[in-house]
Design a protein around this motif. Structure first.
Motif, mmCIF file in Angstrom:
data_model
loop_
_atom_site.group_PDB
_atom_site.id
_atom_site.type_symbol
_atom_site.label_atom_id
_atom_site.label_comp_id
_atom_site.label_asym_id
_atom_site.label_seq_id
_atom_site.Cartn_x
_atom_site.Cartn_y
_atom_site.Cartn_z
ATOM 1 N N ALA A 102 0.836 -1.212 0.000
ATOM 2 C CA ALA A 102 0.000 0.000 0.000
ATOM 3 C C ALA A 102 0.866 1.257 0.000
ATOM 4 O O ALA A 102 0.479 2.272 -0.566
ATOM 5 N N SER A 103 2.049 1.204 0.613
ATOM 6 C CA SER A 103 2.863 2.424 0.637
ATOM 7 C C SER A 103 3.587 2.633 -0.692
ATOM 8 O O SER A 103 3.780 3.757 -1.131
ATOM 9 N N ARG A 104 3.932 1.528 -1.359
ATOM 10 C CA ARG A 104 4.591 1.692 -2.661
ATOM 11 C C ARG A 104 3.595 2.181 -3.719
ATOM 12 O O ARG A 104 3.983 2.882 -4.659
ATOM 13 N N PHE A 105 2.336 1.778 -3.577
ATOM 14 C CA PHE A 105 1.328 2.137 -4.586
ATOM 15 C C PHE A 105 0.193 2.938 -3.931
ATOM 16 O O PHE A 105 -0.899 2.415 -3.693
ATOM 17 N N PRO A 106 0.446 4.238 -3.625
ATOM 18 C CA PRO A 106 -0.583 5.033 -2.954
ATOM 19 C C PRO A 106 -1.845 5.165 -3.808
ATOM 20 O O PRO A 106 -1.758 5.208 -5.040
ATOM 21 N N ASN A 107 -2.989 5.181 -3.155
ATOM 22 C CA ASN A 107 -4.311 5.310 -3.818
ATOM 23 C C ASN A 107 -4.674 4.128 -4.708
ATOM 24 O O ASN A 107 -5.554 4.241 -5.555
ATOM 25 N N LEU A 108 -3.989 3.001 -4.522
ATOM 26 C CA LEU A 108 -4.281 1.839 -5.371
ATOM 27 C C LEU A 108 -5.726 1.364 -5.206
ATOM 28 O O LEU A 108 -6.371 0.975 -6.185
ATOM 29 N N THR A 109 -6.246 1.426 -3.972
ATOM 30 C CA THR A 109 -7.623 0.953 -3.751
ATOM 31 C C THR A 109 -8.607 1.758 -4.610
ATOM 32 O O THR A 109 -9.610 1.225 -5.055
#
Ligand code: GLP
Length: 243
Positions: free
Chosen positions: A149-156
């Motif tokens: 989640a920190s590597r890909f912010p806003n992924l959700t």
């Protein structure tokens, strides 16, 4: 040294199965197979024996059973290449249009296994994406992806706007999986996978686990994909190692 028995005793249902295989070879996909009772009478055997042979042929993807309608000749299996491509690209290579149904996207605390695979400490935030993958509207696989989640912010949020995860990673995060390890195993479908994939609980599944990394060797995703074993044949392109 012991030698293997070249002619093991063949169970009765297997003889019936071989007979049915020959018989269905000339039938086109979609045509109906005679009922258990008819086949039992024709082959002078019990309905139980016929049923066992039919169960095998359904599990192998030769026949399909439709509740209340009977048993039919199945469509031929799809051959699916094992490359480091996305589902969307693999479908296109096969001449299918891929589509995706997002089942759930959640932020979880990665357990030791998931976090470890993503190069994170246990308990680190992980995005878990569960999707149904379809080719020409036919459900092929249920896929559960885990990414940091920190590597890909806003992924959700972003995954809701993209059919293809790999396209999203490339366009929004400038990340491309370049290497992957793929594990393949078989497992019976759970009631949940069976209902999502339109098959029966216990049906044979091919389960793929992909652990991919980018060009710098950083982990990108840890994904488990449950494919219907009666619909897919995986094809890997092998080359001999340099000696
Ligand atoms: C395949 C792989 C997955 C990967 C997915 C991406 O199904 N097994 O590991 O996440 O492709 O596909 P897409 O970009 O179409 O979402």
């Amino acid at each position: 040294m012991t030698t293997a028995d070249a002619r093991p005793r063949e169970p009765k249902y297997y003889t019936v199965k071989r007979h049915l295989l020959e018989r269905i070879e000339s039938l086109t996909p979609g045509s109906a197979v005679p009922t258990e009772r008819e086949l039992a009478a024709e082959l002078s055997t019990s309905r139980t024996t016929v049923r066992q042979a039919l169960v095998d042929l359904v599990a192998e993807g030769r026949l399909v059973r439709r509740q209340g309608a009977g048993t039919f000749i199945a469509e031929p299996k799809v051959t699916w290449p094992l490359h480091l491509t996305s589902f969307t690209e693999a479908a296109a290579l096969n001449g299918f249009a891929a589509s995706t149904r997002l089942i759930a996207v959640t932020r979880i605390r990665g357990d030791a296994e998931v976090a470890g695979r993503l190069g994170l400490a246990a308990g680190a935030p992980v995005v878990r994406i569960e999707r149904l993958r379809l080719a020409d509207q036919r459900p092929m696989a249920v896929e559960t992806s885990h990414l940091s989640a920190s590597r890909f912010p806003n992924l959700t949020r972003n995954i809701r706007r993209h059919q293809s995860l790999y396209e999203l990673l490339r366009i929004v995060y400038d990340v491309v999986p370049m290497r992957a390890e793929e594990l393949i195993a078989t497992a019976p479908a759970s009631p949940r996978e069976a209902s999502l994939l339109g098959t029966e609980t216990g049906a044979p599944m091919l389960v793929l686990g992909r652990h991919s990394r980018d060009a710098d060797g950083e982990p990108v995703e840890w994904v488990t994909s449950w494919y219907r074993g009666d619909r897919v044949t995986f094809v890997a392109d092998l080359s001999a190692p340099r000696r």
